[in-house]
Design a protein around this motif. Structure first.
Motif, PDB file in Angstrom:
ATOM      1  N   GLY A 185       0.785  -1.218   0.000  1.00 42.28           N
ATOM      2  CA  GLY A 185       0.000   0.000   0.000  1.00 42.28           C
ATOM      3  C   GLY A 185       0.817   1.267   0.000  1.00 42.28           C
ATOM      4  N   ALA A 186       2.073   1.201   0.472  1.00 41.89           N
ATOM      5  CA  ALA A 186       2.912   2.396   0.512  1.00 41.89           C
ATOM      6  C   ALA A 186       3.592   2.664  -0.823  1.00 41.89           C
ATOM      7  CB  ALA A 186       3.974   2.263   1.607  1.00 41.89           C
ATOM      8  N   SER A 187       3.545   1.705  -1.720  1.00 38.69           N
ATOM      9  CA  SER A 187       4.186   1.846  -3.027  1.00 38.69           C
ATOM     10  C   SER A 187       3.153   1.729  -4.134  1.00 38.69           C
ATOM     11  CB  SER A 187       5.261   0.765  -3.214  1.00 38.69           C
ATOM     12  OG  SER A 187       4.651  -0.518  -3.178  1.00 38.69           O
ATOM     13  N   THR A 188       3.485   2.334  -5.273  1.00 39.80           N
ATOM     14  CA  THR A 188       2.622   2.193  -6.451  1.00 39.80           C
ATOM     15  C   THR A 188       3.205   1.205  -7.451  1.00 39.80           C
ATOM     16  OG1 THR A 188       3.706   4.072  -7.536  1.00 39.80           O
ATOM     17  CG2 THR A 188       1.750   4.534  -6.204  1.00 39.80           C
ATOM     18  N   SER A 189       4.517   0.936  -7.314  1.00 39.27           N
ATOM     19  CA  SER A 189       5.166  -0.004  -8.232  1.00 39.27           C
ATOM     20  C   SER A 189       6.428  -0.550  -7.577  1.00 39.27           C
ATOM     21  CB  SER A 189       5.538   0.689  -9.547  1.00 39.27           C
ATOM     22  OG  SER A 189       6.275  -0.166 -10.394  1.00 39.27           O
ATOM     23  N   VAL A 190       6.631  -1.870  -7.687  1.00 39.77           N
ATOM     24  CA  VAL A 190       7.839  -2.518  -7.180  1.00 39.77           C
ATOM     25  C   VAL A 190       8.442  -3.341  -8.303  1.00 39.77           C
ATOM     26  CG1 VAL A 190       8.811  -4.120  -5.491  1.00 39.77           C
ATOM     27  CG2 VAL A 190       6.924  -2.602  -4.829  1.00 39.77           C
ATOM     28  N   GLY A 191       9.694  -3.029  -8.659  1.00 45.33           N
ATOM     29  CA  GLY A 191      10.356  -3.729  -9.751  1.00 45.33           C
ATOM     30  C   GLY A 191      11.035  -5.006  -9.310  1.00 45.33           C
ATOM     31  N   ASP A 192      11.766  -5.617 -10.238  1.00 43.65           N
ATOM     32  CA  ASP A 192      12.424  -6.891  -9.964  1.00 43.65           C
ATOM     33  C   ASP A 192      13.720  -6.734  -9.197  1.00 43.65           C
ATOM     34  OD1 ASP A 192      10.418  -8.234 -11.294  1.00 43.65           O
ATOM     35  OD2 ASP A 192      11.447  -8.123 -13.235  1.00 43.65           O
ATOM     36  N   GLN A 193      14.298  -5.538  -9.201  1.00 48.41           N
ATOM     37  CA  GLN A 193      15.563  -5.308  -8.515  1.00 48.41           C
ATOM     38  C   GLN A 193      15.336  -4.598  -7.189  1.00 48.41           C
ATOM     39  OE1 GLN A 193      18.391  -6.568  -9.859  1.00 48.41           O
ATOM     40  NE2 GLN A 193      17.041  -7.338 -11.494  1.00 48.41           N
ATOM     41  N   ALA A 194      16.190  -4.896  -6.217  1.00 56.51           N
ATOM     42  CA  ALA A 194      16.101  -4.243  -4.918  1.00 56.51           C
ATOM     43  C   ALA A 194      16.214  -2.733  -5.091  1.00 56.51           C
ATOM     44  CB  ALA A 194      17.209  -4.743  -3.995  1.00 56.51           C
ATOM     45  N   TRP A 212       7.332   5.027  -4.655  1.00 54.84           N
ATOM     46  CA  TRP A 212       6.528   5.180  -3.457  1.00 54.84           C
ATOM     47  C   TRP A 212       5.305   6.050  -3.736  1.00 54.84           C
ATOM     48  CZ3 TRP A 212       7.671   1.726  -0.059  1.00 54.84           C
ATOM     49  CH2 TRP A 212       9.001   1.291   0.089  1.00 54.84           C
ATOM     50  N   ALA A 213       4.231   5.757  -3.051  1.00 52.41           N
ATOM     51  CA  ALA A 213       3.001   6.538  -3.184  1.00 52.41           C
ATOM     52  C   ALA A 213       3.197   7.927  -2.593  1.00 52.41           C
ATOM     53  CB  ALA A 213       1.852   5.823  -2.474  1.00 52.41           C
ATOM     54  N   THR A 214       2.336   8.834  -2.955  1.00 50.05           N
ATOM     55  CA  THR A 214       2.270  10.131  -2.298  1.00 50.05           C
ATOM     56  C   THR A 214       0.950  10.218  -1.544  1.00 50.05           C
ATOM     57  OG1 THR A 214       1.321  11.147  -4.281  1.00 50.05           O
ATOM     58  CG2 THR A 214       3.720  11.282  -4.008  1.00 50.05           C
ATOM     59  N   GLY A 215       0.818  11.231  -0.719  1.00 49.75           N
ATOM     60  CA  GLY A 215      -0.385  11.359   0.085  1.00 49.75           C
ATOM     61  C   GLY A 215      -0.350  10.413   1.274  1.00 49.75           C
ATOM     62  N   PRO A 216      -1.494  10.189   1.918  1.00 50.59           N
ATOM     63  CA  PRO A 216      -1.534   9.362   3.123  1.00 50.59           C
ATOM     64  C   PRO A 216      -0.975   7.963   2.924  1.00 50.59           C
ATOM     65  CG  PRO A 216      -3.593  10.550   2.861  1.00 50.59           C
ATOM     66  CD  PRO A 216      -2.808  10.782   1.607  1.00 50.59           C
ATOM     67  N   ALA A 217      -1.232   7.354   1.749  1.00 43.57           N
ATOM     68  CA  ALA A 217      -0.800   5.978   1.521  1.00 43.57           C
ATOM     69  C   ALA A 217       0.703   5.803   1.719  1.00 43.57           C
ATOM     70  CB  ALA A 217      -1.196   5.532   0.113  1.00 43.57           C
ATOM     71  N   ARG A 218       1.478   6.834   1.465  1.00 44.12           N
ATOM     72  CA  ARG A 218       2.938   6.755   1.586  1.00 44.12           C
ATOM     73  C   ARG A 218       3.362   6.325   2.987  1.00 44.12           C
ATOM     74  NH1 ARG A 218       6.760   9.076  -1.704  1.00 44.12           N
ATOM     75  NH2 ARG A 218       8.835   9.471  -0.833  1.00 44.12           N
ATOM     76  N   HIS A 219       2.577   6.717   3.982  1.00 44.99           N
ATOM     77  CA  HIS A 219       2.966   6.446   5.370  1.00 44.99           C
ATOM     78  C   HIS A 219       2.001   5.502   6.083  1.00 44.99           C
ATOM     79  CE1 HIS A 219       6.073   9.486   5.039  1.00 44.99           C
ATOM     80  NE2 HIS A 219       5.181  10.336   4.573  1.00 44.99           N
ATOM     81  N   GLU A 220       1.085   4.880   5.341  1.00 47.08           N
ATOM     82  CA  GLU A 220       0.113   3.969   5.939  1.00 47.08           C
ATOM     83  C   GLU A 220       0.301   2.553   5.420  1.00 47.08           C
ATOM     84  OE1 GLU A 220      -3.577   7.139   6.723  1.00 47.08           O
ATOM     85  OE2 GLU A 220      -3.819   5.502   5.274  1.00 47.08           O
ATOM     86  N   GLY A 221       1.544   2.103   5.309  1.00 46.67           N
ATOM     87  CA  GLY A 221       1.814   0.769   4.798  1.00 46.67           C
ATOM     88  C   GLY A 221       1.142  -0.313   5.628  1.00 46.67           C
ATOM     89  N   GLY A 222       0.752  -1.404   4.955  1.00 42.74           N
ATOM     90  CA  GLY A 222       0.085  -2.501   5.637  1.00 42.74           C
ATOM     91  C   GLY A 222      -1.417  -2.292   5.723  1.00 42.74           C
ATOM     92  N   THR A 223      -2.094  -3.261   6.296  1.00 46.05           N
ATOM     93  CA  THR A 223      -3.538  -3.150   6.460  1.00 46.05           C
ATOM     94  C   THR A 223      -3.850  -2.112   7.527  1.00 46.05           C
ATOM     95  OG1 THR A 223      -3.899  -5.450   5.813  1.00 46.05           O
ATOM     96  CG2 THR A 223      -5.634  -4.391   7.102  1.00 46.05           C
ATOM     97  N   PRO A 224      -4.625  -1.103   7.201  1.00 46.31           N
ATOM     98  CA  PRO A 224      -4.864  -0.030   8.165  1.00 46.31           C
ATOM     99  C   PRO A 224      -5.865  -0.437   9.237  1.00 46.31           C
ATOM    100  CG  PRO A 224      -6.123   0.382   6.179  1.00 46.31           C
ATOM    101  CD  PRO A 224      -5.286  -0.840   5.903  1.00 46.31           C
ATOM    102  N   ASN A 225      -5.896   0.361  10.297  1.00 48.19           N
ATOM    103  CA  ASN A 225      -6.834   0.132  11.393  1.00 48.19           C
ATOM    104  C   ASN A 225      -8.175   0.762  11.022  1.00 48.19           C
ATOM    105  OD1 ASN A 225      -8.261  -0.089  13.750  1.00 48.19           O
ATOM    106  ND2 ASN A 225      -6.839   1.069  15.011  1.00 48.19           N
ATOM    107  N   LEU A 226      -8.924   0.030  10.220  1.00 46.24           N
ATOM    108  CA  LEU A 226     -10.219   0.527   9.748  1.00 46.24           C
ATOM    109  C   LEU A 226     -11.166   0.791  10.919  1.00 46.24           C
ATOM    110  CD1 LEU A 226     -12.471   1.029   7.643  1.00 46.24           C
ATOM    111  CD2 LEU A 226     -12.803  -1.462   7.571  1.00 46.24           C
ATOM    112  N   ILE A 227     -11.243  -0.141  11.850  1.00 46.26           N
ATOM    113  CA  ILE A 227     -12.145   0.006  12.996  1.00 46.26           C
ATOM    114  C   ILE A 227     -11.808   1.277  13.775  1.00 46.26           C
ATOM    115  CG2 ILE A 227     -12.848  -0.996  15.203  1.00 46.26           C
ATOM    116  CD1 ILE A 227     -14.021  -2.448  12.834  1.00 46.26           C
ATOM    117  N   GLY A 228     -10.523   1.480  14.043  1.00 44.88           N
ATOM    118  CA  GLY A 228     -10.114   2.660  14.790  1.00 44.88           C
ATOM    119  C   GLY A 228     -10.416   3.948  14.069  1.00 44.88           C
TER     120      GLY A 228
END
Length: 396
Positions: free
Chosen positions: A242-251, A256-272
């Motif tokens: 979720g924090a990235s928009t594209s991941v290539g084959d090389q390290a 990386w995403a911009t906006g909130p997604a950039r810093h909300e990696g992983g499944t978010p706390n929807l309930i919270g």
């Protein structure tokens, strides 16, 4: 008051050492506020539809994604966000402040007062630490002197209301000082947001952070809201799905995403997030003037307690007292009177020592009384009677 702001568990009872059953009086809101009906109802209504956010095409995922982004919009309104501001869901205020600390441009000078909660005292790299001021004018002049020596980006990180004394800091004046030097201001609103409206647009603050568990939504969510440029330029806070928009084959081949997604990696706390937004919405539609008037009447019924600004500043529903052995007093209030307060140093050690509460959290510190939605004059009367029965000196 709307029933959406009714406290869940307001009729909770406790057994005293005498064997008597009594309604529990919760006066420790500054640590964790109770859940209100709006949050509990929002969670109940969402659970049958709970699913992945931003990940799926099915009914649950679509509903969950919609709820999550609507929650962000409501929180943005509550925080008075401007066009271009970013609202990021975090775990709590501490998490929000650490996120911003990691996002500071290289060479940023951070200015803090040593009267801050540790959450706003410890995350910043090599901060300029100013002594807790004697009065609001001292705070303003100290900030002015500090910014005058800053070369490069500058950030003042300051509480909105003290978690020890409840006093509201002179935010507008401090923001004006920072901006006059080209600096920015972060407001730690953990204690302010539950009691007073907060607004990035009205105050001109650059960032604001607050916690759900202090804002009647104890489901593990917090917020960092504010200007997006530093946040979009920073390395992602959590690297993952979720924090990235594209991941290539090389390290390292990552966009990386911009906006909130950039810093909300992983499944978010929807309930919270949904619970927090529900409370924000309820407060946005509440009669805040009446809530404030009620809180002021409760404050007026209490002895003043220790102050940083000499009692000249308005305060939220937090009062601390310097008494002998505060931990013992808090224990007896709980066991013998069914009243929950807090004793210790409240993660604000430099300030508590300055206010006469030296020592460790077991035998020293202060005695703190804090309240909010659902608190009544009967709660305060019971506390004052208990103080009298316990013979607490230094308060009455």
């Amino acid at each position: 008051m709307s029933d959406r702001l009714d406290v869940v568990g307001a009729d909770l009872t406790v057994t005293l050492t005498s064997g008597e059953q009594r309604r529990f009086t919760h006066l420790d809101y500054a640590a964790s506020a109770p859940c209100v009906r709006a949050a509990a109802d929002a969670v109940r209504d969402l659970l049958p539809h709970y699913g992945s956010v931003h990940r799926g095409a099915g009914l649950r995922s679509q509903r969950s994604t919609l709820e999550y982004e609507q929650a962000r919009d409501i929180v943005a309104e509550f925080a008075g966000a401007r066009d271009g501001d970013t609202v990021i869901f975090t775990r709590n205020t501490t998490d929000s402040l650490n996120l911003l600390a990691r996002a500071l441009p290289e060479g940023t000078t951070t200015i803090v007062f040593d009267g801050e909660h540790h959450a706003n005292l410890l995350p910043w790299p090599t901060p300029v630490r100013l002594p807790a001021p004697a009065d609001p004018e001292d705070a303003i002049q100290s900030a002015r002197s500090a910014f005058a020596s800053v070369r490069g980006p500058g950030l003042l990180a300051v509480t909105g209301a003290s978690n020890v004394t409840g006093e509201i800091w002179p935010l507008r004046e401090l923001i004006e000082v920072a901006h006059s030097y080209g600096g920015r201001v972060l407001i730690d609103a953990a204690q302010l947001a539950p009691h007073r409206p907060i607004s990035l647009s009205d105050t001109g603050a650059d960032y604001v952070a607050f916690s759900g568990h202090k804002l009647y939504a104890p489901f593990g969510a917090g917020v960092l809201a504010g200007r997006g440029d530093w946040l979009n330029a920073a390395e992602p806070y959590l690297r993952g799905g979720g924090a990235s928009t594209s991941v290539g084959d090389q390290a390292g081949d990552v966009v990386w995403a911009t906006g909130p997604a950039r810093h909300e990696g992983g499944t978010p706390n929807l309930i919270g997030a949904v619970a927090l937004a529900a409370v924000c919405d309820a407060l946005l539609h509440a009669d805040r003037a009446s809530l404030d008037e009620h809180e002021r009447s409760l404050l007026a019924a209490l002895p003043e307690g220790v102050t940083l600004f000499g009692g000249k500043q308005p305060r939220v529903g937090i009062v601390s007292y310097a008494v002998p052995d505060p931990a013992a007093v808090a224990d007896r209030l709980a066991r013998e009177h069914g009243i929950g307060v807090r004793a210790g140093m409240f993660c604000a050690h430099p300030l508590v020592r300055r206010l006469g509460g030296g020592g460790d959290c077991g035998t020293g510190g202060l005695l703190r009384v804090s309240f909010g939605l659902g608190s009544t004059h009967d709660d305060i009367d019971r506390l004052l009677r208990a103080f009298d029965e316990l013979g607490v000196r230094g308060i009455l």
